[in-house]
Write a protein that holds these residues in place. Structure first.
Motif, PDB file in Angstrom:
ATOM      1  N   ASN A 155      -0.479  12.464   1.093  1.00  0.00           N
ATOM      2  CA  ASN A 155       0.848  11.908   0.887  1.00  0.00           C
ATOM      3  C   ASN A 155       0.540  10.609   0.144  1.00  0.00           C
ATOM      4  OD1 ASN A 155       3.250  10.550   1.186  1.00  0.00           O
ATOM      5  ND2 ASN A 155       3.144  10.428   3.423  1.00  0.00           N
ATOM      6  N   ILE A 213       1.104   4.218  -7.110  1.00  0.00           N
ATOM      7  CA  ILE A 213      -0.045   4.502  -7.976  1.00  0.00           C
ATOM      8  C   ILE A 213      -0.267   6.008  -8.173  1.00  0.00           C
ATOM      9  CG2 ILE A 213      -1.303   2.339  -7.549  1.00  0.00           C
ATOM     10  CD1 ILE A 213      -3.105   4.017  -5.590  1.00  0.00           C
ATOM     11  N   PRO A 251       0.229   7.177  -2.114  1.00  0.00           N
ATOM     12  CA  PRO A 251       1.013   5.952  -2.310  1.00  0.00           C
ATOM     13  C   PRO A 251       1.775   6.086  -3.644  1.00  0.00           C
ATOM     14  CG  PRO A 251      -1.386   5.532  -2.489  1.00  0.00           C
ATOM     15  CD  PRO A 251      -1.230   6.948  -2.097  1.00  0.00           C
ATOM     16  N   ASP A 296     -10.537   1.859  -2.737  1.00  0.00           N
ATOM     17  CA  ASP A 296      -9.397   2.212  -3.578  1.00  0.00           C
ATOM     18  C   ASP A 296      -9.615   3.626  -4.133  1.00  0.00           C
ATOM     19  OD1 ASP A 296      -7.500   2.458  -5.550  1.00  0.00           O
ATOM     20  OD2 ASP A 296      -7.891   0.490  -6.450  1.00  0.00           O
ATOM     21  N   ALA A 297      -8.685   4.521  -3.852  1.00  0.00           N
ATOM     22  CA  ALA A 297      -8.816   5.913  -4.319  1.00  0.00           C
ATOM     23  C   ALA A 297      -8.887   6.002  -5.851  1.00  0.00           C
ATOM     24  CB  ALA A 297      -7.652   6.751  -3.805  1.00  0.00           C
ATOM     25  N   PHE A 304       5.067   6.699   6.437  1.00  0.00           N
ATOM     26  CA  PHE A 304       4.319   7.656   7.254  1.00  0.00           C
ATOM     27  C   PHE A 304       5.154   8.874   7.588  1.00  0.00           C
ATOM     28  CE2 PHE A 304       2.317   3.439   8.560  1.00  0.00           C
ATOM     29  CZ  PHE A 304       1.336   3.525   7.578  1.00  0.00           C
ATOM     30  N   LEU A 305       4.569  10.022   7.329  1.00  0.00           N
ATOM     31  CA  LEU A 305       5.232  11.299   7.547  1.00  0.00           C
ATOM     32  C   LEU A 305       5.292  11.584   9.041  1.00  0.00           C
ATOM     33  CD1 LEU A 305       6.194  13.759   5.877  1.00  0.00           C
ATOM     34  CD2 LEU A 305       3.821  14.513   5.789  1.00  0.00           C
ATOM     35  N   PHE A 312       0.821  -1.214   0.000  1.00  0.00           N
ATOM     36  CA  PHE A 312       0.000   0.000   0.000  1.00  0.00           C
ATOM     37  C   PHE A 312       0.853   1.262   0.000  1.00  0.00           C
ATOM     38  CE2 PHE A 312      -3.368  -2.693   2.337  1.00  0.00           C
ATOM     39  CZ  PHE A 312      -4.001  -3.029   1.142  1.00  0.00           C
ATOM     40  N   GLU A 365      -9.340   5.517   2.202  1.00  0.00           N
ATOM     41  CA  GLU A 365      -8.268   4.638   2.692  1.00  0.00           C
ATOM     42  C   GLU A 365      -8.593   3.200   2.311  1.00  0.00           C
ATOM     43  OE1 GLU A 365      -5.066   5.057   4.512  1.00  0.00           O
ATOM     44  OE2 GLU A 365      -5.220   3.000   3.801  1.00  0.00           O
ATOM     45  N   GLN A 397       3.067   2.393   2.012  1.00  0.00           N
ATOM     46  CA  GLN A 397       2.987   3.129   3.294  1.00  0.00           C
ATOM     47  C   GLN A 397       4.342   3.628   3.777  1.00  0.00           C
ATOM     48  OE1 GLN A 397       0.794   0.473   5.893  1.00  0.00           O
ATOM     49  NE2 GLN A 397      -1.159   1.014   4.929  1.00  0.00           N
ATOM     50  N   GLY A 416      -5.525   8.555   1.546  1.00  0.00           N
ATOM     51  CA  GLY A 416      -4.583   7.749   2.334  1.00  0.00           C
ATOM     52  C   GLY A 416      -4.168   8.397   3.644  1.00  0.00           C
ATOM     53  N   PRO A 417      -5.071   8.505   4.618  1.00  0.00           N
ATOM     54  CA  PRO A 417      -4.721   9.156   5.890  1.00  0.00           C
ATOM     55  C   PRO A 417      -3.685   8.375   6.705  1.00  0.00           C
ATOM     56  CG  PRO A 417      -6.883   8.119   6.030  1.00  0.00           C
ATOM     57  CD  PRO A 417      -6.466   8.064   4.583  1.00  0.00           C
ATOM     58  N   GLY A 418      -3.639   7.030   6.548  1.00  0.00           N
ATOM     59  CA  GLY A 418      -2.706   6.254   7.368  1.00  0.00           C
ATOM     60  C   GLY A 418      -2.931   6.603   8.832  1.00  0.00           C
TER      61      GLY A 418
HETATM   62  N1  SAH Z   1      -0.981  10.276   5.005  1.00  0.00           N
HETATM   63  C1  SAH Z   1      -0.195   9.330   5.801  1.00  0.00           C
HETATM   64  C2  SAH Z   1       0.043   8.011   5.073  1.00  0.00           C
HETATM   65  C3  SAH Z   1       0.759   8.081   3.771  1.00  0.00           C
HETATM   66  S1  SAH Z   1       1.214   6.484   3.153  1.00  0.00           S
HETATM   67  C4  SAH Z   1       1.112   9.989   6.214  1.00  0.00           C
HETATM   68  O1  SAH Z   1       1.493  10.965   5.592  1.00  0.00           O
HETATM   69  O2  SAH Z   1       1.758   9.511   7.133  1.00  0.00           O
HETATM   70  C5  SAH Z   1      -0.033   6.200   1.909  1.00  0.00           C
HETATM   71  C6  SAH Z   1      -1.412   5.908   2.459  1.00  0.00           C
HETATM   72  O3  SAH Z   1      -2.273   5.611   1.358  1.00  0.00           O
HETATM   73  C7  SAH Z   1      -1.477   4.698   3.390  1.00  0.00           C
HETATM   74  O4  SAH Z   1      -2.335   4.967   4.465  1.00  0.00           O
HETATM   75  C8  SAH Z   1      -2.074   3.589   2.501  1.00  0.00           C
HETATM   76  O5  SAH Z   1      -2.753   2.567   3.204  1.00  0.00           O
HETATM   77  C9  SAH Z   1      -3.011   4.395   1.622  1.00  0.00           C
HETATM   78  N2  SAH Z   1      -3.301   3.770   0.317  1.00  0.00           N
HETATM   79  C10 SAH Z   1      -2.478   3.019  -0.456  1.00  0.00           C
HETATM   80  N3  SAH Z   1      -3.066   2.660  -1.595  1.00  0.00           N
HETATM   81  C11 SAH Z   1      -4.305   3.207  -1.572  1.00  0.00           C
HETATM   82  C12 SAH Z   1      -5.409   3.206  -2.481  1.00  0.00           C
HETATM   83  N4  SAH Z   1      -5.342   2.567  -3.650  1.00  0.00           N
HETATM   84  N5  SAH Z   1      -6.526   3.872  -2.137  1.00  0.00           N
HETATM   85  C13 SAH Z   1      -6.611   4.534  -0.944  1.00  0.00           C
HETATM   86  N6  SAH Z   1      -5.596   4.572  -0.045  1.00  0.00           N
HETATM   87  C14 SAH Z   1      -4.461   3.931  -0.352  1.00  0.00           C
END
Ligand code: SAH
Length: 260
Positions: free
Chosen positions: A109, A114, A111, A88-89, A16-17, A12, A63, A14, A42-44
């Motif tokens: 932030n 994609i 992924p 899926d975004a 994380f900031l 995914f 997410e 991931q 993607g809030p993570g």
């Molecule tokens: N915003 C957070 C996480 C960034 S990492 C930070 O800055 O720390 C990318 C995030 O996107 C992760 O939470 C991951 O699970 C999510 N993600 C990955 N692929 C995705 C998709 N296809 N649709 C929606 N969310 C997705």
């Protein structure tokens, strides 16, 4: 910053900031108003989400990771404010999400695996989007914002700049994330044009021509576009067929596409 005990998942994308300074800069760049319709991709664990929840009465997030979603459902700060779209975004229904409200402000932030298809998905629905602020792989931001005759100028530059004003905001090293990615990152601000500087008669044809012209960067247009246009047609809009795609402005591409 709150952390949830869960291993970052590579599939995914991931990373994380955790750099407070970068988070503040990103949020300041948006000059948020409480009435803004903000959607975070993607809030993570919430590096951007928690500060956004403090600034807004409502926040939508998209997410895909079920562990992350379950964790958000238990956060007291999220109750009644956070609207979670567990999906899926790439399949996000932007017009449906906007509904009758103001055009959306997208932040994330993204992924990195994609990020390009995601941006193309959003661009398709740009009439519903006010602006976008994304953290991406730096190389992708370099390409999005590149000018003609530079090494990063590519299909992505022409297509994104056709639809949006683009601004390179800041560069971020791997240390701002955990786990650190292998590449540098950068923040880009994209704002769909209120009045596009040039308009293609047929955007599908325009997209096809741009892709074809950049399919072989080192070759001349006479060569790469031979199935679409004659040398005389190119000359008729002031473009020397011995030029390469990387020397053409967006407007040049539109002029060529309008011949099709
Ligand atoms: N915003 C957070 C996480 C960034 S990492 C930070 O800055 O720390 C990318 C995030 O996107 C992760 O939470 C991951 O699970 C999510 N993600 C990955 N692929 C995705 C998709 N296809 N649709 C929606 N969310 C997705």
């Amino acid at each position: 910053m709150p952390r949830y005990a869960h291993q970052a998942k590579k599939r995914f994308g991931q990373h994380f900031l955790h750099d407070r300074n970068i988070i503040d800069k990103m949020l300041r760049a948006l000059s948020l108003q409480p009435t803004d319709r903000v959607v975070e991709i993607g809030p993570g664990p919430g590096a951007l989400t928690f500060p956004l929840l403090e600034m807004l009465p409502r926040l939508d997030v998209v997410e895909i990771d079920r562990d992350v979603i379950a964790w958000w459902q238990e956060q007291p700060q999220a109750q009644g404010k956070l609207h979670i779209h567990a999906q899926d975004a790439l399949k996000l229904d932007i017009p449906g999400l906007r509904g009758d409200s103001e055009p959306l402000r997208l932040i994330g932030n993204l992924p990195y695996n994609i990020s390009t298809p995601l941006i193309f998905h959003f661009l398709q629905h740009r009439e519903h989007i006010r602006d976008m602020l994304f953290m991406l792989q730096k190389e992708v931001v370099d390409r999005i914002t590149a000018e003609p005759n530079s090494k990063d100028y590519s299909r992505l530059s022409v297509m994104v700049q056709y639809y949006c004003e683009t601004h390179y905001l800041l560069k971020i090293g791997p240390g701002a994330f955990s786990p650190p990615p292998k590449v540098d990152s950068a923040v880009v601000y994209l704002k769909p044009w209120a009045t596009p500087p040039y308009v293609a008669k047929d955007e599908a044809q325009f997209g096809k021509l741009v892709a074809q012209a950049f399919s072989q960067r080192r070759k001349t247009l006479r060569n790469t576009l031979k199935e679409l246009l004659t040398a005389e047609q190119m000359e008729s809009v002031g473009i020397d067929p011995t030029r390469r795609a990387e020397t053409l402005s967006g407007e040049d591409f539109v002029n060529l596409a309008n011949l099709l």
